[in-house]
Scaffold this motif. Structure first.
Motif, PDB file in Angstrom:
ATOM      1  N   PHE A  31       0.815  -1.206   0.000  1.00  0.00           N
ATOM      2  CA  PHE A  31       0.000   0.000   0.000  1.00  0.00           C
ATOM      3  C   PHE A  31       0.855   1.266   0.000  1.00  0.00           C
ATOM      4  O   PHE A  31       0.554   2.226  -0.717  1.00  0.00           O
ATOM      5  CB  PHE A  31      -0.959   0.004   1.199  1.00  0.00           C
ATOM      6  N   GLU A  32       1.928   1.289   0.772  1.00  0.00           N
ATOM      7  CA  GLU A  32       2.775   2.489   0.787  1.00  0.00           C
ATOM      8  C   GLU A  32       3.366   2.757  -0.594  1.00  0.00           C
ATOM      9  O   GLU A  32       3.379   3.906  -1.058  1.00  0.00           O
ATOM     10  CB  GLU A  32       3.890   2.368   1.829  1.00  0.00           C
ATOM     11  N   SER A  33       3.820   1.726  -1.275  1.00  0.00           N
ATOM     12  CA  SER A  33       4.344   1.905  -2.637  1.00  0.00           C
ATOM     13  C   SER A  33       3.262   2.418  -3.581  1.00  0.00           C
ATOM     14  O   SER A  33       3.522   3.230  -4.456  1.00  0.00           O
ATOM     15  CB  SER A  33       4.898   0.585  -3.180  1.00  0.00           C
ATOM     16  N   PHE A  34       2.046   1.934  -3.385  1.00  0.00           N
ATOM     17  CA  PHE A  34       0.923   2.410  -4.184  1.00  0.00           C
ATOM     18  C   PHE A  34       0.727   3.914  -3.999  1.00  0.00           C
ATOM     19  O   PHE A  34       0.663   4.675  -4.966  1.00  0.00           O
ATOM     20  CB  PHE A  34      -0.353   1.652  -3.809  1.00  0.00           C
ATOM     21  N   VAL A  35       0.660   4.366  -2.760  1.00  0.00           N
ATOM     22  CA  VAL A  35       0.449   5.789  -2.482  1.00  0.00           C
ATOM     23  C   VAL A  35       1.590   6.622  -3.048  1.00  0.00           C
ATOM     24  O   VAL A  35       1.367   7.656  -3.686  1.00  0.00           O
ATOM     25  CB  VAL A  35       0.269   6.033  -0.961  1.00  0.00           C
ATOM     26  N   ARG A  36       2.809   6.172  -2.843  1.00  0.00           N
ATOM     27  CA  ARG A  36       3.973   6.911  -3.347  1.00  0.00           C
ATOM     28  C   ARG A  36       3.990   6.967  -4.883  1.00  0.00           C
ATOM     29  O   ARG A  36       4.546   7.884  -5.463  1.00  0.00           O
ATOM     30  CB  ARG A  36       5.263   6.272  -2.847  1.00  0.00           C
ATOM     31  N   GLY A  37       3.362   5.987  -5.526  1.00  0.00           N
ATOM     32  CA  GLY A  37       3.355   5.927  -6.983  1.00  0.00           C
ATOM     33  C   GLY A  37       2.213   6.664  -7.659  1.00  0.00           C
ATOM     34  O   GLY A  37       2.141   6.718  -8.893  1.00  0.00           O
ATOM     35  N   LEU A  38       1.318   7.244  -6.886  1.00  0.00           N
ATOM     36  CA  LEU A  38       0.199   7.974  -7.490  1.00  0.00           C
ATOM     37  C   LEU A  38       0.703   9.220  -8.206  1.00  0.00           C
ATOM     38  O   LEU A  38       1.582   9.927  -7.709  1.00  0.00           O
ATOM     39  CB  LEU A  38      -0.832   8.353  -6.435  1.00  0.00           C
ATOM     40  N   GLU A  39       0.130   9.472  -9.383  1.00  0.00           N
ATOM     41  CA  GLU A  39       0.513  10.629 -10.194  1.00  0.00           C
ATOM     42  C   GLU A  39      -0.735  11.377 -10.642  1.00  0.00           C
ATOM     43  O   GLU A  39      -1.824  10.820 -10.698  1.00  0.00           O
ATOM     44  CB  GLU A  39       1.287  10.172 -11.435  1.00  0.00           C
ATOM     45  N   GLY A  40      -0.543  12.637 -11.007  1.00  0.00           N
ATOM     46  CA  GLY A  40      -1.638  13.459 -11.483  1.00  0.00           C
ATOM     47  C   GLY A  40      -1.984  13.165 -12.939  1.00  0.00           C
ATOM     48  O   GLY A  40      -1.236  12.487 -13.656  1.00  0.00           O
ATOM     49  N   ASP A  41      -3.119  13.676 -13.381  1.00  0.00           N
ATOM     50  CA  ASP A  41      -3.567  13.483 -14.769  1.00  0.00           C
ATOM     51  C   ASP A  41      -2.543  14.006 -15.777  1.00  0.00           C
ATOM     52  O   ASP A  41      -2.389  13.434 -16.849  1.00  0.00           O
ATOM     53  CB  ASP A  41      -4.906  14.188 -15.003  1.00  0.00           C
ATOM     54  N   ASP A  42      -1.835  15.084 -15.432  1.00  0.00           N
ATOM     55  CA  ASP A  42      -0.887  15.692 -16.359  1.00  0.00           C
ATOM     56  C   ASP A  42       0.251  14.760 -16.752  1.00  0.00           C
ATOM     57  O   ASP A  42       0.845  14.910 -17.823  1.00  0.00           O
ATOM     58  CB  ASP A  42      -0.333  17.004 -15.787  1.00  0.00           C
ATOM     59  N   ALA A  43       0.536  13.752 -15.942  1.00  0.00           N
ATOM     60  CA  ALA A  43       1.601  12.794 -16.264  1.00  0.00           C
ATOM     61  C   ALA A  43       1.217  11.883 -17.421  1.00  0.00           C
ATOM     62  O   ALA A  43       2.079  11.235 -18.008  1.00  0.00           O
ATOM     63  CB  ALA A  43       1.946  11.956 -15.040  1.00  0.00           C
ATOM     64  N   PHE A  44      -0.066  11.854 -17.765  1.00  0.00           N
ATOM     65  CA  PHE A  44      -0.529  10.928 -18.795  1.00  0.00           C
ATOM     66  C   PHE A  44      -1.169  11.604 -19.995  1.00  0.00           C
ATOM     67  O   PHE A  44      -1.721  10.962 -20.851  1.00  0.00           O
ATOM     68  CB  PHE A  44      -1.522   9.929 -18.177  1.00  0.00           C
ATOM     69  N   GLU A  45      -1.089  12.925 -20.055  1.00  0.00           N
ATOM     70  CA  GLU A  45      -1.645  13.634 -21.207  1.00  0.00           C
ATOM     71  C   GLU A  45      -0.728  13.446 -22.391  1.00  0.00           C
ATOM     72  O   GLU A  45       0.490  13.461 -22.278  1.00  0.00           O
ATOM     73  CB  GLU A  45      -1.808  15.103 -20.884  1.00  0.00           C
ATOM     74  N   THR A  46      -1.337  13.250 -23.579  1.00  0.00           N
ATOM     75  CA  THR A  46      -0.519  13.059 -24.782  1.00  0.00           C
ATOM     76  C   THR A  46      -0.470  14.313 -25.603  1.00  0.00           C
ATOM     77  O   THR A  46      -1.300  15.174 -25.538  1.00  0.00           O
ATOM     78  CB  THR A  46      -1.108  11.926 -25.648  1.00  0.00           C
TER      79      THR A  46
END
Length: 186
Positions: A171-186
């Protein structure tokens, strides 16, 4: 708590070097549907007993900052395609500890609901919903570690015959790995 051995510092508390104070998004919807009241250790024990699993220490630590809600960053990379995207999943919110809110670990949409009503596999605790309104979920998966171990975080896709995709080793790795929408905009 830090332990220093031969000049090396080892953090052994969850999120010891992570800014949890800036984790949650403020919204009326989150307060109404997700954010539960503060809880005690006794409340945690009751929830664990009802669910049949020990909650990760990192989950409890995060919930002590705010008991459930919508994170500011709601996407997590995956190594394989899901119904949501070729390279990531998205969540709507993270369930609170308790039973007071619709989206709480023992609330209206608890793990037993997803298993009995939607046919999700009984492998752990369903703790985060996705924008698909129930067609995919995130689960603390105890199938490899047992009910008292450290579960991994998996994405389960109802639309793809309940395909399980590893999201994070814990779970901690999951939380640390969360990113915003801007990281996936093309």
């Amino acid at each position: 708590m830090c332990i220093t051995l031969l000049g090396l510092t080892r953090m052994n508390e969850p999120f010891a070097d992570f800014a949890l104070s800036d984790f949650w998004e403020e919204s009326d919807y989150a307060r109404r549907e997700y954010v539960g009241p503060a809880f005690t250790d006794l409340d945690v024990a009751r929830v664990e007993r009802k669910l049949g699993y020990k909650l990760p220490k990192s989950y409890i630590t995060l919930m002590r900052t705010q008991n459930g809600g919508i994170p500011k960053r709601t996407n997590h990379r995956t190594s394989e395609r899901t119904s949501w995207s070729e390279d990531h999943i998205a969540i709507t919110g993270i369930y609170s500890i308790g039973k007071e809110k619709t989206y709480s670990l023992c609330g209206e949409f608890d793990s037993s609901f997803w298993v009995s009503e939607w046919g999700y596999p009984p492998i752990g605790i369903y703790f985060a919903d996705c924008p698909s309104a129930g067609h995919d979920m995130l689960c603390l998966d105890y199938s490899e570690c047992g009910p008292t171990g450290e579960p991994r975080v998996v994405h389960i896709d109802q639309e793809r015959e309940y395909k399980i995709t590893l999201v994070a080793k814990n779970f901690e790795s999951f939380v640390r790995g969360l990113e915003g929408d801007d990281a996936f905009e093309t």
